[in-house]
Scaffold this active site. Structure first.
Site, short mmCIF file in Angstrom:
data_model
loop_
_atom_site.label_atom_id
_atom_site.label_comp_id
_atom_site.label_asym_id
_atom_site.label_seq_id
_atom_site.Cartn_x
_atom_site.Cartn_y
_atom_site.Cartn_z
N GLY A 222 6.62 12.80 16.68
CA GLY A 222 6.24 13.77 15.67
C GLY A 222 6.05 13.07 14.35
O GLY A 222 6.38 11.88 14.20
N ASP A 223 5.53 13.79 13.37
CA ASP A 223 5.37 13.20 12.05
C ASP A 223 6.49 13.68 11.13
O ASP A 223 7.33 14.52 11.50
CB ASP A 223 4.00 13.50 11.47
CG ASP A 223 3.68 14.98 11.38
OD1 ASP A 223 4.62 15.80 11.40
OD2 ASP A 223 2.49 15.33 11.29
N GLY A 224 6.51 13.16 9.91
CA GLY A 224 7.59 13.50 8.99
C GLY A 224 7.59 14.95 8.57
O GLY A 224 8.65 15.57 8.43
N GLU B 178 6.96 -1.20 -4.32
CA GLU B 178 7.06 -1.85 -3.01
C GLU B 178 5.67 -1.84 -2.38
O GLU B 178 5.19 -0.81 -1.91
CB GLU B 178 8.06 -1.12 -2.12
CG GLU B 178 8.29 -1.84 -0.80
CD GLU B 178 9.28 -1.13 0.10
OE1 GLU B 178 10.05 -1.80 0.78
OE2 GLU B 178 9.26 0.13 0.11
N LYS C 233 13.43 10.25 16.72
CA LYS C 233 12.03 10.46 16.36
C LYS C 233 11.50 9.16 15.79
O LYS C 233 11.74 8.82 14.64
CB LYS C 233 11.84 11.57 15.32
CG LYS C 233 10.34 11.91 15.11
CD LYS C 233 10.01 12.42 13.74
CE LYS C 233 9.78 11.31 12.75
NZ LYS C 233 8.55 10.52 13.00
N GLY D 51 6.53 17.42 10.29
CA GLY D 51 6.83 18.27 11.44
C GLY D 51 8.22 18.03 11.98
O GLY D 51 9.21 18.55 11.46
N VAL D 52 8.31 17.22 13.03
CA VAL D 52 9.60 16.98 13.69
C VAL D 52 10.62 16.38 12.73
O VAL D 52 11.80 16.74 12.76
CB VAL D 52 9.40 16.07 14.92
CG1 VAL D 52 10.75 15.66 15.50
CG2 VAL D 52 8.57 16.79 15.98
N GLY D 53 10.19 15.48 11.85
CA GLY D 53 11.13 14.88 10.92
C GLY D 53 11.81 15.91 10.04
O GLY D 53 13.04 15.93 9.88
N GLU E 85 18.29 4.14 4.74
CA GLU E 85 17.93 2.75 4.48
C GLU E 85 16.48 2.79 4.02
O GLU E 85 15.58 3.03 4.82
CB GLU E 85 18.13 1.89 5.73
CG GLU E 85 18.17 0.40 5.45
CD GLU E 85 16.79 -0.23 5.33
OE1 GLU E 85 16.37 -0.50 4.17
OE2 GLU E 85 16.14 -0.42 6.35
#
Length: 479
Positions: free
Chosen positions: A205-207, A382, A174, A209-211, A249
């Protein structure tokens, strides 16, 4: 408008089962240039099922077969690397020449590192010479979900997909929805190279959803994720119910410690390294700590270097930096620049707003703050933009303490002519990587961090081992 709404599942391009459309925005113009589909649960299930079905056969593939396949992927990839660079340039706004040279072509070294590691790796051996009946077997963990970021999209894809396949895992990729087209081209490359159906799958997909669906999926054995620390926490929580392996990471806030005896160009190199890729690198040396006797000179040099940067669109030929990736990132950077001003840091270059003459596109002024303190937001957060924060130090111990005063631990940098000092600091700073006097890491060296920068390693033998289970068998019969 490019139509890129399909997914690569089980060896073919298929329409989304439950997808919603999303435009892909050109960061240089803020205009859409492609349309993708964001997958739903049915799409995630289809990709995982294909990977699960392909695993038993791919698990039993020989090392020689995997080596041949990875060499084939490398050869097709390098033949199409300029095409890849152009795609990345368009989706993330990186200057075209930089995108081809740094974003696309440098992945060749990762292929080399993994091929060397795989060729030398012994998957089946005695525990020791004096224990012939104790056998150690390394086996692929299973179905690996690979979730990659937008800032260095192809490097991160190669660093995950290639060791997954090399270890005998099957994979579901993804990519970031901000940089989906390079991943789709990568799927074309793997198809052309002859990757067996179901061994590699890709869906957008986005985080949320698919993430999230991949992270919690019962038929996913591990998740390898590169991205923000907040997202890493969410993935860890989602994977906890199935006790899957989660390799992370995450972010960084690297300190660049410049001592009085450092090379004359240490400051200039530090600024350029911080601003590379428009500052959108997790290992950027975004905190510059300078020994006090050299500090005023360093501030002047940093100002001069920052003001010499040209900011422009992806197609401009002269060396320059491009826009940041999207409106959300632009707003975050602007808010942090404002916070630095409000907290009393001395603004010596850049600042709020777009550079002169650039009224459209997510362009940020190359910015340098001096006289910072460790408690300031610009020293702790960051920023992920072309913003450098500087402060002086008096002693070696103070430099180490400031460098370690962060939630992150990805990369730190040391500039000094004193070998003993360099070795001491490298041992004392709490980061997964340390770079001394601009010496870059060699091919096959591990990439990864400590603390809230993550818990995994990528590259070479370490990247291969992330995808393997270790089995100990006693009573192994003599052959």
């Amino acid at each position: 408008m490019l139509d890129k709404r399909q997914f690569y599942i089980n060896g073919q391009w298929v329409d989304a089962k439950a997808g919603t459309e999303k435009p892909v925005i050109d960061p240089s113009t803020e205009l859409p240039f492609a349309t993708i589909a964001l997958g739903g649960q049915a799409d995630t299930d289809a990709a995982v099922a294909a990977a699960r079905a392909a695993f038993p056969a791919w698990r039993k593939s020989t090392k020689a077969q995997r080596l041949d396949l990875i060499r084939a992927i490398r050869d097709v990839y390098m033949r199409r690397s300029d095409e890849m660079g152009a795609v990345i340039s368009r989706e993330v706004g990186a200057p075209l020449e930089m995108s081809i040279a740094q974003q696309a072509r440098t992945s060749k070294s990762h292929f080399t590192g993994f091929l060397d590691a795989l060729e030398a790796f012994d998957f089946d051996h005695p525990l020791r010479a004096d224990t012939p009946h104790d056998r150690i077997l390394y086996e692929p963990i299973g179905v690996a979900a690979l979730i990659t970021p937008w800032n260095w999209p192809m490097k991160q894809i190669v660093l995950k997909v290639i060791p997954a396949l090399a270890s005998g895992c099957t994979a579901v990729l993804k990519p970031s929805e901000q940089a989906p087209l390079s991943a789709m081209l990568f799927a074309e490359i793997l198809h052309e190279a002859g990757v067996p159906s179901g061994v590699f799958n890709m869906l957008n997909g986005d985080g949320q959803g698919v993430g999230a669906q991949l992270s919690a999926h019962r038929d996913v054995d591990m998740v390898s994720f590169t991205g923000s620390t907040d997202a890493g926490r969410a993935i860890t929580r989602a994977g906890a119910d199935t006790v899957k392996r989660v390799c992370l990471e995450l972010g960084g806030k690297g300190a660049n410690m410049i001592f009085a005896d450092a090379d004359a160009d240490a400051v200039q190199n530090g600024v350029m390294r911080c601003f590379n890729n428009s500052g959108q690198s997790c290992n950027a040396p975004s905190r510059m700590l300078v020994e006090r006797s050299r500090y005023d000179e360093a501030v002047a040099q940093a100002k001069e270097t920052a003001e010499a940067f040209t900011v422009g669109g992806m197609s401009e030929a002269a060396p320059h930096i491009g826009p940041v990736v999207n409106a959300s990132q632009f707003d975050k950077i602007q808010n942090l620049i404002a916070a630095g001003i409000d907290e009393g840091a001395r603004l010596v270059a850049g600042g709020l707003g777009r550079p002169d003459g650039l009224d459209q596109g997510f362009y940020v002024r190359p910015t340098v703050f001096a006289d910072c303190t460790p408690d300031m937001a610009i020293m702790r957060t960051e920023i992920f933009g072309p913003v450098l924060s500087m402060m002086p130090f008096d002693t070696e111990d103070e430099a180490i303490a400031i460098a370690n005063d962060t939630d992150y631990g990805l990369t730190n940098y040391v500039q000094t002519a004193d070998p003993a000092r360099a070795r001491c600091i490298a041992r004392e700073v709490r980061s997964g990587m340390v770079e001394i006097n601009e010496q870059r890491r060699s091919t096959g060296a591990p990439f990864g961090g400590m603390k809230q920068s993550g818990n995994g390693r990528e590259g070479g033998i370490w990247g291969l081992e992330e995808f393997l289970e270790v089995r100990a068998i006693s009573g192994w019969p003599a052959e």
